[in-house]
Design a protein around this motif. Structure first.
Motif, mmCIF file in Angstrom:
data_model
loop_
_atom_site.group_PDB
_atom_site.id
_atom_site.type_symbol
_atom_site.label_atom_id
_atom_site.label_comp_id
_atom_site.label_asym_id
_atom_site.label_seq_id
_atom_site.Cartn_x
_atom_site.Cartn_y
_atom_site.Cartn_z
ATOM 1 N N CYS A 110 2.671 5.217 10.065
ATOM 2 C CA CYS A 110 2.106 4.164 10.912
ATOM 3 C C CYS A 110 2.726 2.815 10.595
ATOM 4 O O CYS A 110 2.983 2.005 11.501
ATOM 5 N N ALA A 111 2.979 2.559 9.307
ATOM 6 C CA ALA A 111 3.617 1.304 8.933
ATOM 7 C C ALA A 111 5.003 1.206 9.566
ATOM 8 O O ALA A 111 5.414 0.140 10.046
ATOM 9 N N PHE A 114 1.472 -2.025 -1.549
ATOM 10 C CA PHE A 114 0.986 -0.963 -2.420
ATOM 11 C C PHE A 114 1.132 0.403 -1.769
ATOM 12 O O PHE A 114 0.747 0.589 -0.608
ATOM 13 N N VAL A 115 1.720 1.345 -2.493
ATOM 14 C CA VAL A 115 1.713 2.761 -2.117
ATOM 15 C C VAL A 115 1.489 3.571 -3.387
ATOM 16 O O VAL A 115 1.869 3.154 -4.478
ATOM 17 N N THR A 173 10.947 5.941 0.775
ATOM 18 C CA THR A 173 12.205 5.216 0.658
ATOM 19 C C THR A 173 11.911 3.727 0.545
ATOM 20 O O THR A 173 10.792 3.269 0.826
ATOM 21 N N SER A 174 12.927 2.969 0.187
ATOM 22 C CA SER A 174 12.741 1.519 0.071
ATOM 23 C C SER A 174 12.422 0.925 1.438
ATOM 24 O O SER A 174 11.632 -0.025 1.549
ATOM 25 N N VAL A 183 5.634 -0.858 4.800
ATOM 26 C CA VAL A 183 4.248 -0.890 4.327
ATOM 27 C C VAL A 183 3.878 -2.304 3.909
ATOM 28 O O VAL A 183 2.796 -2.813 4.241
ATOM 29 N N ALA A 184 4.784 -2.963 3.197
ATOM 30 C CA ALA A 184 4.520 -4.343 2.776
ATOM 31 C C ALA A 184 4.398 -5.258 3.989
ATOM 32 O O ALA A 184 3.509 -6.129 4.047
ATOM 33 N N ALA A 185 5.264 -5.066 4.962
ATOM 34 C CA ALA A 185 5.201 -5.896 6.174
ATOM 35 C C ALA A 185 3.900 -5.679 6.910
ATOM 36 O O ALA A 185 3.273 -6.626 7.401
#
Lengths: 291, 110
Positions: free
Chosen positions: A79-80, A184-185, B89-90, B96-98
């Protein structure tokens, strides 16, 4: 069909799936979209939730298995990528078409178990994901033909992010400030060390055997797995055991006398003793002296 | 009758054994008597041909002594996953951070 009588998660009341408490997100009267990103997002999320909620973990009240948690993790990362990876900030030009106009596409939904799910974690996460789909389907950016904005990504993404932080805090023991940090993951080491038995109560770790007659085969689920266009669904409503319906059936202007019989309010026709209104109590008590 | 005992070993009654390994490694033949009946000779020839084909890389590189581990490795590479990998992956971590930043902006503006 447009759903106008409720904004809640809809009960997929079709045959045995209705008896099993299946649900779909609520599109209200927004049956489709011109926005390919939103169509794809709703589709991907729905298909993934369908897969997750047909796992055996939904029928167990004990903490979900690591398989389910890994799938939630993958869905969050996915989703991200779909949201943040495609969102356009306000200061950046949006791509626009010159000669093309989309015909639009009807949303597809993937009915999956929800209302009778025994696992409290998966039910809570499914609720958030249904809400996320609902917000996406009814968002104004469904009119946009090529892009989604960062505002859309932030508004819709908060639900899946809440699922992930909740999973990290309750099942992996992460601190709230850590789990809510922007990037965070969970790591492979976190998943390898998953051990809810270290901090869950004995009550949460024991369970009875669920009913075993509603484990549908993949062939039986094939039609649902394809995704159903919302315009092909019958009229749907909320789960019948809801507060709105309860208050609607209970609210009355009559009051109960000290003898237990129902009498009409001042100036109204008295109620027959055999009336079904016998025993009903006013939701708002009458002023003193009017009993 | 030639009997293939393991993935890369053949036995022809009564005592002839042919071993090979995929990907090239030669063929080992042992136990061949000085005389062979026609039928046995034909079986031997067919088994040698099969071993040669196998040795030429037509099969996966397996160790004949560790079939259990090799089978486990094959199971893990099946297309249908039983439990997905959680490695990110990076680029995924950046997304995710975004997303986290976008959500925080939304929550602050609400």
């Amino acid at each position: 069909m447009a759903v106008l009588k409720t904004d809640a998660i809809l009960w997929y009341n079709v045959g045995e799936f209705g008896e099993a408490g299946y649900a779909v997100p609520n599109w209200s009267d927004d049956v489709g979209s011109l926005n390919p990103h939103i169509l794809n997002f709703v589709n991907v999320v729905g298909a993934n939730l369908f897969s997750i909620m047909h796992h055996q973990d939904v029928d167990l009240r004990t903490p979900p298995s690591i398989n389910t948690l890994k799938r939630i993790h993958k869905l969050y990362v996915r989703c991200a990528s779909l949201l943040a990876g495609n969102a356009i900030p306000p200061g950046q030009d949006n791509m626009e078409v010159e000669h093309y106009r989309p015909a639009g596409e009807v949303f597809r939904v993937y009915p999956c178990p929800y209302f009778l799910v025994r696992n409290p974690f998966m039910r809570k996460w499914a609720e958030l994901i249904f809400i996320m789909q609902t917000e996406a389907m009814q968002n104004t950016e469904n009119r946009k033909e090529m892009e989604i904005s960062t505002a859309f990504a932030g508004k819709v993404g908060q639900y899946i992010r809440r699922v992930y932080t909740n999973m990290a805090i309750e099942l992996f023991g992460k601190e709230k400030t850590v789990a809510e940090a922007a990037g965070f993951v969970l790591t492979s080491a976190d998943f390898d060390a998953y051990d809810p038995y270290a901090f869950f109560t004995d009550t949460e770790l024991t369970d009875t055997v669920p009913r075993l007659d509603r484990v549908f085969t993949e062939d039986r689920l094939a039609y649902l797995r394809e995704g159903i266009p919302v315009t092909q669904l019958p009229e749907l409503g909320p789960w019948p055991n809801n507060l709105t319906s309860w208050y609607a059936s209970q609210r009355t202007d009559q009051t109960i006398t000290p003898s237990g019989l129902v009498t009409a309010a001042a100036g109204e026709t008295p109620i027959e003793s055999g009336s079904s209104n016998l025993g009903k109590v006013a939701i708002i008590p009458p002023p003193p002296g009017q009993i | 009758m030639a009997q293939r005992l393991e993935y890369c070993e053949w036995t022809i009654a009564p005592s002839i054994k042919i071993r090979t390994q995929a990907g090239g490694g030669g063929i080992q033949i042992e136990g061949v008597p000085k005389t062979l009946k026609n039928e046995a000779a034909l079986e031997l020839a067919a088994a040698i041909q099969e071993a040669a084909d196998f040795s030429g890389g037509h099969g996966p590189a397996l160790s004949p002594k560790n079939n259990v581990a090799d089978l486990a490795a094959m199971v893990q590479t099946r297309p249908r996953e039983t439990a997905p990998s959680v490695e990110t992956t990076s680029d995924e971590r950046e997304n995710v951070a975004a997303l986290g930043n976008l959500v925080q902006q939304t929550e602050q503006s609400a």
